[in-house]
Scaffold this motif. Structure first.
Motif, PDB file in Angstrom:
ATOM      1  N   PRO A 220     126.125  -4.763  34.854  1.00  0.00           N
ATOM      2  CA  PRO A 220     125.480  -3.776  35.387  1.00  0.00           C
ATOM      3  C   PRO A 220     124.668  -3.050  34.218  1.00  0.00           C
ATOM      4  O   PRO A 220     123.396  -2.359  34.398  1.00  0.00           O
ATOM      5  N   ASP A 221     125.437  -2.836  33.132  1.00  0.00           N
ATOM      6  CA  ASP A 221     124.725  -2.084  31.801  1.00  0.00           C
ATOM      7  C   ASP A 221     123.396  -2.979  31.309  1.00  0.00           C
ATOM      8  O   ASP A 221     122.357  -2.230  31.124  1.00  0.00           O
ATOM      9  N   ALA A 222     123.490  -4.185  31.346  1.00  0.00           N
ATOM     10  CA  ALA A 222     122.477  -4.974  30.912  1.00  0.00           C
ATOM     11  C   ALA A 222     121.202  -4.994  31.831  1.00  0.00           C
ATOM     12  O   ALA A 222     120.168  -4.901  31.471  1.00  0.00           O
ATOM     13  N   ALA A 223     121.508  -4.891  33.051  1.00  0.00           N
ATOM     14  CA  ALA A 223     120.487  -4.924  34.090  1.00  0.00           C
ATOM     15  C   ALA A 223     119.691  -3.537  33.926  1.00  0.00           C
ATOM     16  O   ALA A 223     118.593  -3.301  34.042  1.00  0.00           O
ATOM     17  N   LEU A 224     120.518  -2.615  33.827  1.00  0.00           N
ATOM     18  CA  LEU A 224     120.143  -1.110  33.987  1.00  0.00           C
ATOM     19  C   LEU A 224     119.095  -1.032  32.544  1.00  0.00           C
ATOM     20  O   LEU A 224     117.985  -0.376  32.674  1.00  0.00           O
ATOM     21  N   ILE A 225     119.626  -1.404  31.495  1.00  0.00           N
ATOM     22  CA  ILE A 225     118.742  -1.342  30.409  1.00  0.00           C
ATOM     23  C   ILE A 225     117.669  -2.147  30.524  1.00  0.00           C
ATOM     24  O   ILE A 225     116.192  -1.797  30.132  1.00  0.00           O
ATOM     25  N   THR A 226     117.479  -3.535  30.674  1.00  0.00           N
ATOM     26  CA  THR A 226     116.490  -4.452  30.987  1.00  0.00           C
ATOM     27  C   THR A 226     115.355  -3.720  31.858  1.00  0.00           C
ATOM     28  O   THR A 226     114.083  -3.880  31.848  1.00  0.00           O
ATOM     29  N   TRP A 227     116.005  -3.520  32.930  1.00  0.00           N
ATOM     30  CA  TRP A 227     114.902  -2.885  34.128  1.00  0.00           C
ATOM     31  C   TRP A 227     114.324  -1.767  33.604  1.00  0.00           C
ATOM     32  O   TRP A 227     112.983  -1.294  33.948  1.00  0.00           O
ATOM     33  N   MET A 228     114.946  -0.700  33.082  1.00  0.00           N
ATOM     34  CA  MET A 228     114.197   0.415  32.494  1.00  0.00           C
ATOM     35  C   MET A 228     113.386   0.072  31.506  1.00  0.00           C
ATOM     36  O   MET A 228     112.145   0.798  31.489  1.00  0.00           O
TER      37      MET A 228
END
Length: 408
Positions: A220-228
């Motif tokens: 979830p952390d990697a997804a949030l950073i990449t999407w932002m």
């Protein structure tokens, strides 16, 4: 996507501004020296014929008294001030014009200069020993380096220093460093045309721009950073396109209506602030849904209070027989400053509040205050490296928070 600072910058250095560098009363030179000795000169060029080199630069001033960073896009001049004096060796200086940033900085201020691989200079100024200095030092890998007594201190660009926190910080204040970033504009215009779409639609579109597929339960952390990171970059491209079109058209019937220009400028600034926060919440919402977590977004707790995320539901919160130990709120703020205290006033039934942020390198003094006031900071794992070791053990990752919710 860039992974390390070395993908974006060729050279970085910093110093505390001297009187000659910054004081217009003492010196009318408007020049900063020492860049050649710090290694930046070799990238700017040092022609033997005395030619002056014009360089595009982004100047930024950060302080706690301004509602937003002061940013100026300008041209600076790199030249040998001793070229006419053959009896002395070369002395290369960087000349800057009077502008909104130069009017603010003063002797003693912290100054970091970075030469980007797209040929532009990034020049960041802030008060000495401020939280901003600590944050900038941390982001650029200069946390423990002392400033030289004379000249600039060179920063070794380590491959261990990740670029995402730096990109996010710069993008959030309106700077998109690096011309090699993926160009999404054609796809954006094909989908939305020459206008700003609704934030939720643009967030969904931005997630579709990412090549990598994430397992939201595992990363979830990697997804949030990449999407932002992707949405911020994509939006800046659309914003730049629309604003440039408007500037070409002019304002009012004759193209010179100052009041209309000011209104347009304010609308751009306000859109940036509100859109980024909503985008952050949009991506958090999708990740929580992907982890099968029960929650309500923007639900009422007491009065007019609307926590960003309430767990497990508004109905459970309103049911006084439901144990308060099983309730949680999660505030979401891309940057904290003093706004983190707003979360403390939300959801009186919940003693321990949670706040998720994308802000890197928050000062130890501020996180100590948060801990003392029973506010738990949640920082995506990829950004935690910008915090001090004594802070990291206390931070929660987004995955940690989700796990806590599931275990209630």
């Amino acid at each position: 996507m860039f992974d390390q600072l070395a993908d974006i910058f060729s050279s970085i250095a910093f110093k505390y501004l001297s009187v000659v560098d910054a004081d217009p009363v003492t010196s009318n030179q408007h020049e900063i020296g020492g860049l050649s000795r710090a290694g930046i000169g070799q990238y700017l060029g040092m022609p033997a014929d005395g030619s002056q080199i014009k360089i595009k630069a982004t100047l930024v001033y950060l302080d706690e008294f301004s509602s937003a960073p002061v940013i100026v896009e300008d041209t600076v001049t790199w030249y040998d001030c001793r070229y006419q004096d053959q009896s002395r060796g070369p002395e290369w200086r960087l000349y800057y014009k009077s502008n909104e940033v130069s009017e603010r900085f003063q002797p003693g201020d912290f100054f970091l200069v970075a030469f980007a691989k797209d040929g532009n200079l990034l020049m960041i100024f802030c008060p000495p020993k401020s939280d901003f200095e600590g944050q900038v030092r941390t982001l650029f890998g200069a946390r423990d380096k002392a400033a030289n007594l004379t000249g600039l201190t060179k920063v070794s660009i380590s491959s261990s220093v990740i670029a995402v926190p730096v990109k996010l910080m710069l993008t959030q204040i309106g700077i998109d460093i690096g011309s090699e970033r993926q160009n999404y504009l054609d796809e954006i215009l094909e989908r939305f045309g020459e206008s700003f779409p609704k934030t939720r639609e643009f967030s969904e579109f931005s997630r579709g721009l990412v090549d990598e597929e994430f397992c939201l339960k595992a990363t979830p952390d990697a997804a949030l950073i990449t999407w932002m990171d992707t949405e911020e970059s994509a939006f800046r491209q659309l914003e730049k396109h629309i604003v440039q079109q408007k500037l070409r058209e002019g304002f009012g019937e004759n193209g010179d209506d100052v009041d209309e220009f000011v209104r347009f400028s304010l609308s751009v600034q306000n859109r940036r602030k509100s859109r980024s926060g909503h985008a952050f919440e949009n991506h958090i919402e999708v990740i929580l849904q992907g982890n099968d977590v029960n929650f309500n977004r923007g639900a009422k707790s007491e009065g007019r209070q609307k926590p960003d995320f309430l767990f497990p539901s508004t109905a459970c919160y309103q049911d006084l027989s439901f144990s308060s130990e099983k309730l949680r709120i999660l505030g979401a703020k891309t940057t904290c400053k003093d706004r983190w205290r707003q979360v403390l006033a939300e959801a009186a039934r919940i003693d321990r509040k949670h706040l998720i942020t994308m802000e890197p390198g928050i000062s130890l003094a501020q996180t100590t205050q948060m801990e003392a006031m029973n506010l738990q900071l949640v920082v995506p794992a990829g950004i935690q490296s910008t915090y001090l070791p004594e802070q990291v053990h206390w931070l929660m990752s987004f995955a940690d928070f989700i796990e806590e919710i599931k275990n209630i």
